[in-house]
Design a protein around this motif. Structure first.
Motif, PDB file in Angstrom:
ATOM      1  N   ALA B  62       0.839  -1.206   0.000  1.00  0.00           N
ATOM      2  CA  ALA B  62       0.000   0.000   0.000  1.00  0.00           C
ATOM      3  C   ALA B  62       0.876   1.261   0.000  1.00  0.00           C
ATOM      4  O   ALA B  62       0.619   2.219  -0.740  1.00  0.00           O
ATOM      5  N   GLN B  63       1.921   1.237   0.806  1.00  0.00           N
ATOM      6  CA  GLN B  63       2.834   2.392   0.877  1.00  0.00           C
ATOM      7  C   GLN B  63       3.469   2.669  -0.489  1.00  0.00           C
ATOM      8  O   GLN B  63       3.564   3.821  -0.928  1.00  0.00           O
ATOM      9  N   ILE B  64       3.872   1.612  -1.154  1.00  0.00           N
ATOM     10  CA  ILE B  64       4.507   1.773  -2.470  1.00  0.00           C
ATOM     11  C   ILE B  64       3.497   2.289  -3.496  1.00  0.00           C
ATOM     12  O   ILE B  64       3.811   3.155  -4.321  1.00  0.00           O
ATOM     13  N   CYS B  65       2.250   1.768  -3.435  1.00  0.00           N
ATOM     14  CA  CYS B  65       1.214   2.252  -4.358  1.00  0.00           C
ATOM     15  C   CYS B  65       0.982   3.753  -4.155  1.00  0.00           C
ATOM     16  O   CYS B  65       0.789   4.501  -5.116  1.00  0.00           O
ATOM     17  N   ILE B  66       0.990   4.190  -2.898  1.00  0.00           N
ATOM     18  CA  ILE B  66       0.804   5.615  -2.597  1.00  0.00           C
ATOM     19  C   ILE B  66       2.000   6.411  -3.126  1.00  0.00           C
ATOM     20  O   ILE B  66       1.826   7.438  -3.800  1.00  0.00           O
ATOM     21  N   LYS B  67       3.193   5.909  -2.841  1.00  0.00           N
ATOM     22  CA  LYS B  67       4.412   6.614  -3.240  1.00  0.00           C
ATOM     23  C   LYS B  67       4.442   6.856  -4.746  1.00  0.00           C
ATOM     24  O   LYS B  67       4.769   7.957  -5.201  1.00  0.00           O
ATOM     25  N   TYR B  68       4.055   5.833  -5.514  1.00  0.00           N
ATOM     26  CA  TYR B  68       4.162   5.942  -6.981  1.00  0.00           C
ATOM     27  C   TYR B  68       2.806   6.156  -7.664  1.00  0.00           C
ATOM     28  O   TYR B  68       2.726   6.164  -8.889  1.00  0.00           O
ATOM     29  N   LYS B  69       1.746   6.264  -6.839  1.00  0.00           N
ATOM     30  CA  LYS B  69       0.375   6.427  -7.370  1.00  0.00           C
ATOM     31  C   LYS B  69       0.030   5.317  -8.377  1.00  0.00           C
ATOM     32  O   LYS B  69      -0.383   5.571  -9.511  1.00  0.00           O
ATOM     33  N   ILE B  70       0.204   4.107  -7.924  1.00  0.00           N
ATOM     34  CA  ILE B  70      -0.063   2.940  -8.783  1.00  0.00           C
ATOM     35  C   ILE B  70      -1.498   2.445  -8.580  1.00  0.00           C
ATOM     36  O   ILE B  70      -1.906   2.211  -7.441  1.00  0.00           O
ATOM     37  N   PRO B  71      -2.254   2.285  -9.669  1.00  0.00           N
ATOM     38  CA  PRO B  71      -3.595   1.686  -9.534  1.00  0.00           C
ATOM     39  C   PRO B  71      -3.478   0.285  -8.929  1.00  0.00           C
ATOM     40  O   PRO B  71      -2.565  -0.467  -9.292  1.00  0.00           O
ATOM     41  N   LEU B  72      -4.404  -0.025  -8.025  1.00  0.00           N
ATOM     42  CA  LEU B  72      -4.340  -1.295  -7.300  1.00  0.00           C
ATOM     43  C   LEU B  72      -5.681  -2.020  -7.395  1.00  0.00           C
ATOM     44  O   LEU B  72      -6.729  -1.448  -7.070  1.00  0.00           O
ATOM     45  N   THR B  73      -5.640  -3.266  -7.827  1.00  0.00           N
ATOM     46  CA  THR B  73      -6.867  -4.059  -7.940  1.00  0.00           C
ATOM     47  C   THR B  73      -6.664  -5.359  -7.167  1.00  0.00           C
ATOM     48  O   THR B  73      -5.682  -6.066  -7.377  1.00  0.00           O
ATOM     49  N   ILE B  92      -1.086  -2.590 -10.377  1.00  0.00           N
ATOM     50  CA  ILE B  92      -0.819  -3.832  -9.646  1.00  0.00           C
ATOM     51  C   ILE B  92      -2.104  -4.611  -9.396  1.00  0.00           C
ATOM     52  O   ILE B  92      -3.120  -4.031  -9.008  1.00  0.00           O
ATOM     53  N   VAL B  93      -2.065  -5.921  -9.662  1.00  0.00           N
ATOM     54  CA  VAL B  93      -3.098  -6.810  -9.151  1.00  0.00           C
ATOM     55  C   VAL B  93      -2.545  -7.435  -7.873  1.00  0.00           C
ATOM     56  O   VAL B  93      -1.433  -7.981  -7.884  1.00  0.00           O
ATOM     57  N   LEU B  94      -3.307  -7.292  -6.804  1.00  0.00           N
ATOM     58  CA  LEU B  94      -2.896  -7.854  -5.518  1.00  0.00           C
ATOM     59  C   LEU B  94      -3.557  -9.215  -5.354  1.00  0.00           C
ATOM     60  O   LEU B  94      -4.761  -9.297  -5.068  1.00  0.00           O
ATOM     61  N   ASP B  95      -2.818 -10.261  -5.582  1.00  0.00           N
ATOM     62  CA  ASP B  95      -3.347 -11.627  -5.477  1.00  0.00           C
ATOM     63  C   ASP B  95      -3.301 -12.042  -4.007  1.00  0.00           C
ATOM     64  O   ASP B  95      -2.234 -12.159  -3.419  1.00  0.00           O
ATOM     65  N   MET B 429      -7.776   2.607  -6.022  1.00  0.00           N
ATOM     66  CA  MET B 429      -8.290   1.243  -5.875  1.00  0.00           C
ATOM     67  C   MET B 429      -9.363   0.884  -6.890  1.00  0.00           C
ATOM     68  O   MET B 429     -10.391   1.538  -6.994  1.00  0.00           O
ATOM     69  N   ASN B 430      -9.123  -0.206  -7.596  1.00  0.00           N
ATOM     70  CA  ASN B 430     -10.072  -0.764  -8.575  1.00  0.00           C
ATOM     71  C   ASN B 430     -10.732   0.350  -9.388  1.00  0.00           C
ATOM     72  O   ASN B 430     -11.960   0.497  -9.419  1.00  0.00           O
TER      73      ASN B 430
END
Lengths: 440, 440
Positions: B62-73, B92-95, B429-430
Motif C-alpha cells: 500500500a505504501q509503495i502504491c501511494i508513493k508511486y500512485k499505482i492503480p491497485l486491484t 498492480i493486481v494484488l493476489d 483502488m479498482n
C-alpha cells in the motif's frame, strides 16, 4: 359399576394410586387460567391413576380398559391449560411420567418414551451438541408426549414453526384400544393422526424426533419507551436472517409489573422484549436494538449459573405470573398475522387486553402470535373481545374450551376422527373432548 | 510512466509475477459469461501481480502504491462474473491467495486471513461441528475475502439470507491507501462500508465470520413433469420450517440437458430441483415430493465419497455448464419476489429465457431469485428482456456491467463512497468500478 379393586388386582405389578387426594391432583391441569373452565372442570376426577413403566404394561392396561370398558385419559405432567388431561367421566388416568426411557440419540435424532421430561431429554441431547427444536415454557417438568399430545409450539418455534409442521415429528408408537389392543407405528405425515389430539385416539408410548443444533444461548431483556417500537423491533428481529435466536417474547406495559423476579431490570413495568439469543449474534442484536431505540437492561449467558431463566416468563408462563398477582386475569391465544393488526387491537382495547406476543414461523413467515392478558369481567364480554378479533381478520385458538375442535383446530379433523374410529372403537379415550366423535 | 523494476526492487522479499502470460491470467475472471463485457474487458491487464503472505506485506505494498500512485486491484481466486477484479487501468493486481492463515475458530466464529479458500476453511470448521453460513458454487477455489468483496450470497442463503444481512459478518481488518497507509478495524454494521464494494475502498486483510452448525448433508435430485409443479415445490420446501435444507435450485426444461454428468438422473433434460438436504429431513422431503408429484432420481450422502457434487451445478455453475455446450448462452440475475411472477415470465419468454431459480431468504421471507439462462442474440434484445422484467415489478441485478452501482446496488452507496474518500483519497483502488467516485 366398575369394581376398581378387581382392576387393581388384574393390573398386578403395575403401579397404581388409590389415594383420593392424590388422584384429584393427578386429574387436574392449569385449566384454572380460564374462569370459564373452572366451574366445568374443577370437580372432575379419575377413579384410579395407573403409572406404567414400559410399553408392555401400557398394553396390559389397554386390555383391561377394553375388558371393563373403562374410560381412559392420558396424562403427562399436567401442564396443559384447557383440561386436555382432565377426565370428564372418571375412569383411569394413565400417568405417563414413569415411561421415561431414552432409547437412543444419534445424528440429530432422538428416540424416547413418551413420558420423558423435556429438560432431562435435553440434558442428554446437549452432550452430543443437539437440543430440542422447540420446548414449552414448562419444559422443566413437561413430558415430550404431553407436549405433542396437548401442545402446539414454543420456544424455538421462531425457527422451526409448530409441532404439527411436516418434519418436526419422525415417528410415534401408539397402543390402541381396539378389541385386541396392539402397537401401531406411524411415520412422518401419518403422525398427524395423533399429533395434538389430546390423547383421544391412541396411547403414544414412544416418539422419534429430529433435533436442532445446540447453541450457546444468552437471555436478554430489552426495554422500549413505546410499545410500537417494541412491536416493530420484534418483527425486525424475527425477520433478521443473519441473527440467530430462539425466543422473541414482546410485552406491552404494564405486563412487566407482574414479573416480580425481573423487577431490577424492569422497574416500571416497561414495554419489553424477553429474548433468547445465540451468543454469536449478540453484537448485531445490539445494533438492531439501537435502531429501534431500545435499551438492553439484562444479559445472562445460560451456560453460567443463573437464578433467572427468561423462558419461564414467556408463553403461558406470562399468564401464570400475572395471575399470581391478579387472579382475575385470563388470556387469549391469537394469530395476528401482521403487526398492523396488533397495533389496531392495542389501541382499541387498551389495558383491558394487554398485548403479550410470541413471534413464530408459520408457513415460512415470522408472525406475531398473541397470548394477550385479559382483565376478566364476564363471559359475555370475553366473547365480545374474541368476536372483535375474529371480525377484524385475526384467528383465535380459544383457550376457554376443553373441546379439541373449539380450540385451535376449529374444523373437525377427519384424519384424527377416522383414526379414532379405528383405534378406539368403544370411545373410551379422553371422553367428551373430540366433538366430532359425539356427532358421528 | 511507472518503472515496475523499481517497484519490484522496493517490494524486496514480497513475491511478484512478471511473466506477461501469467499476469494476463491473473487479471481475468469469468466476465466472459457476458457477451457485453467481452469486448470491454478482454484486453485489460495489470502491469504486475504482487502476492503478499501477511498484513505487514500488504501495508508495505500500500505504501509503495501511494508513493508511486499505482492503480491497485485486489483479486481472490478470480471467480467473479462481472470483472470485479479486472484492472481497467493496469497497475498492480494484488493476489490475496497466499494470505490464508486461520487465526482461530471457536464457539461458532472463525477469524481468518482474507485469501483463505472457502473449502479449506470449511474443512477446519467442520472438525468443530461448524460450517460456513453460505458458500458460493465456486467454494472449492474461491476465497472468503473475494466472496465478501464481490459476492452476495449462495448455498445456505435459504437459511441465512445474504452476506450483506446484519449478523453475517462480525468484523474486518482493512489496510487503507491513505497518505500514510494504516490498518482499520470495522465491526458489525460498519463492515457494510466494504462489503460487496469490489475492493474499491480498502484492502480487506482479515475477516471474522459467524458460522452455522454443520449437518450431514445429502444431495438430492427431484424431477417434475411440468415446471409449475417444480416451481411450487421449490417455494413449499423453502417455506417448510420443519424441513432442514441449504440449497433449493430449480431448473426448467431443457436446462438439465446441459448437466452432462447428471445425464443418468435427468435423461431428458427434465424440469428438476437440485437440493442439499439435512439427512434428518429426508423422510419429510419424500412426503413433500409426493405431494407435488415429483420423483426422486438421485440421492447421495455427501459424507460418503462421490464424484458428483450437486452444488457445482447450481447458482452460476449452471450458466457455466450451459455455456460449455452452447457458448451463445448468457444469463440474468433477478429477484422475482413471487412465484406468480416467475410463472408469468416462463410463459412469456419460453425457451429464450430458460428459468433457473435459487430460493433464498430476503428480510425473513423465502423468495425465488433467478439466474435465468438467456439465448443471446443482440444487446438490444438483452436490454429489452431486462426492461420487460423491470416493468413487471421484478428487480434485475444486471450482470452485464462491471460498474458497482449498475449491478445489484442500483443506487450510489453513500456510506461506501464516503469510506472511499477517507481510505482511498487518490482513487487508486479498482479504478473505474465505482461510478459515484467519478461523479464526485
Amino acid at each position: 359399576m366398575i369394581d376398581y379393586y378387581t382392576i387393581i388386582e388384574e393390573l398386578k405389578n403395575i403401579k397404581t394410586i388409590e389415594n383420593v387426594e392424590e388422584i384429584k391432583k393427578l386429574s387436574q391441569d392449569y385449566y384454572y387460567f380460564s374462569p370459564i373452565l373452572i366451574p366445568i372442570l374443577q370437580n372432575k376426577q379419575a377413579d384410579l391413576v395407573v403409572i406404567p413403566t414400559n410399553e408392555e404394561e401400557v398394553l396390559k392396561i389397554a386390555q383391561i380398559c377394553i375388558k371393563y370398558k373403562i374410560p381412559l385419559t392420558i396424562r403427562g405432567a399436567g401442564t396443559g391449560n384447557y383440561g386436555q388431561c382432565i377426565p370428564l367421566n372418571g375412569g383411569i388416568v394413565l400417568d405417563m411420567t414413569e415411561m421415561k426411557k431414552i432409547h437412543w440419540i444419534k445424528s440429530g435424532v432422538a428416540c424416547v418414551d413418551a413420558g420423558i421430561k423435556i429438560s432431562l431429554l435435553e440434558r442428554e441431547t446437549k452432550k452430543q451438541g443437539w437440543e430440542l427444536r422447540m420446548i414449552p415454557s414448562t419444559y422443566k417438568i413437561a413430558t415430550l408426549g404431553g407436549f405433542i399430545g396437548g401442545g402446539s409450539g414454543g420456544i424455538g418455534s421462531i425457527n422451526y414453526g409448530q409441532l404439527r409442521d411436516r418434519g418436526n415429528l419422525n415417528k410415534v408408537r401408539v397402543v390402541t384400544l381396539e378389541k385386541e389392543p396392539r402397537i401401531i407405528e406411524l411415520f412422518g405425515d401419518e403422525t398427524q393422526q395423533v399429533n395434538h389430539a389430546y390423547g383421544t385416539n391412541g396411547i403414544i408410548t414412544q416418539l422419534e424426533i429430529p433435533l436442532a443444533p445446540a447453541y450457546n444461548w444468552v437471555d436478554v431483556i430489552v426495554t422500549f419507551d413505546n410499545f410500537i417500537s417494541a412491536l416493530k423491533f420484534g418483527q425486525a428481529l424475527a425477520d433478521s436472517d443473519g441473527i440467530t435466536k430462539k425466543l422473541i417474547s414482546i410485552h406491552a406495559q404494564p405486563i412487566a409489573n407482574y414479573f416480580i423476579a425481573l423487577k431490577s431490570y424492569l422497574p416500571n413495568g416497561e414495554n419489553c422484549a424477553l429474548l433468547s439469543m445465540a451468543e454469536i449474534s449478540l453484537y448485531p442484536l445490539q445494533e438492531l436494538v439501537k435502531e429501534y431505540q431500545g435499551k438492553i437492561t439484562y444479559q445472562q449467558d445460560l451456560s453460567k449459573n443463573s437464578n433467572i431463566n427468561l423462558i419461564e416468563f414467556t408463553w403461558n408462563h406470562t399468564t401464570f405470573h400475572a395471575r399470581n398477582i391478579d387472579s382475575n386475569i385470563t388470556y387469549l391465544q391469537t394469530f395476528f398475522f401482521t403487526i398492523d393488526k396488533v397495533e389496531k387491537m392495542y389501541n382499541y382495547f387498551g389495558d383491558e387486553v394487554m398485548i403479550h406476543l410470541e413471534f413464530l414461523r408459520v408457513g415460512g413467515k415470522a408472525i406475531p402470535a398473541g397470548l394477550q392478558l385479559v382483565k376478566f369481567t364476564t363471559e359475555k364480554r370475553l366473547n365480545e373481545i374474541i368476536k372483535y378479533h375474529e371480525e377484524n381478520g385475526m384467528f383465535i385458538a380459544n383457550p376457554h374450551t376443553y373441546i379439541l375442535e373449539d380450540g385451535g383446530r376449529k374444523n373437525i379433523d377427519i384424519e384424527q376422527l377416522n383414526f379414532k374410529k379405528k383405534v378406539d372403537p368403544y370411545g373410551l379415550m379422553n371422553q367428551g373432548k373430540m366433538k366430532a366423535w359425539k356427532n358421528n
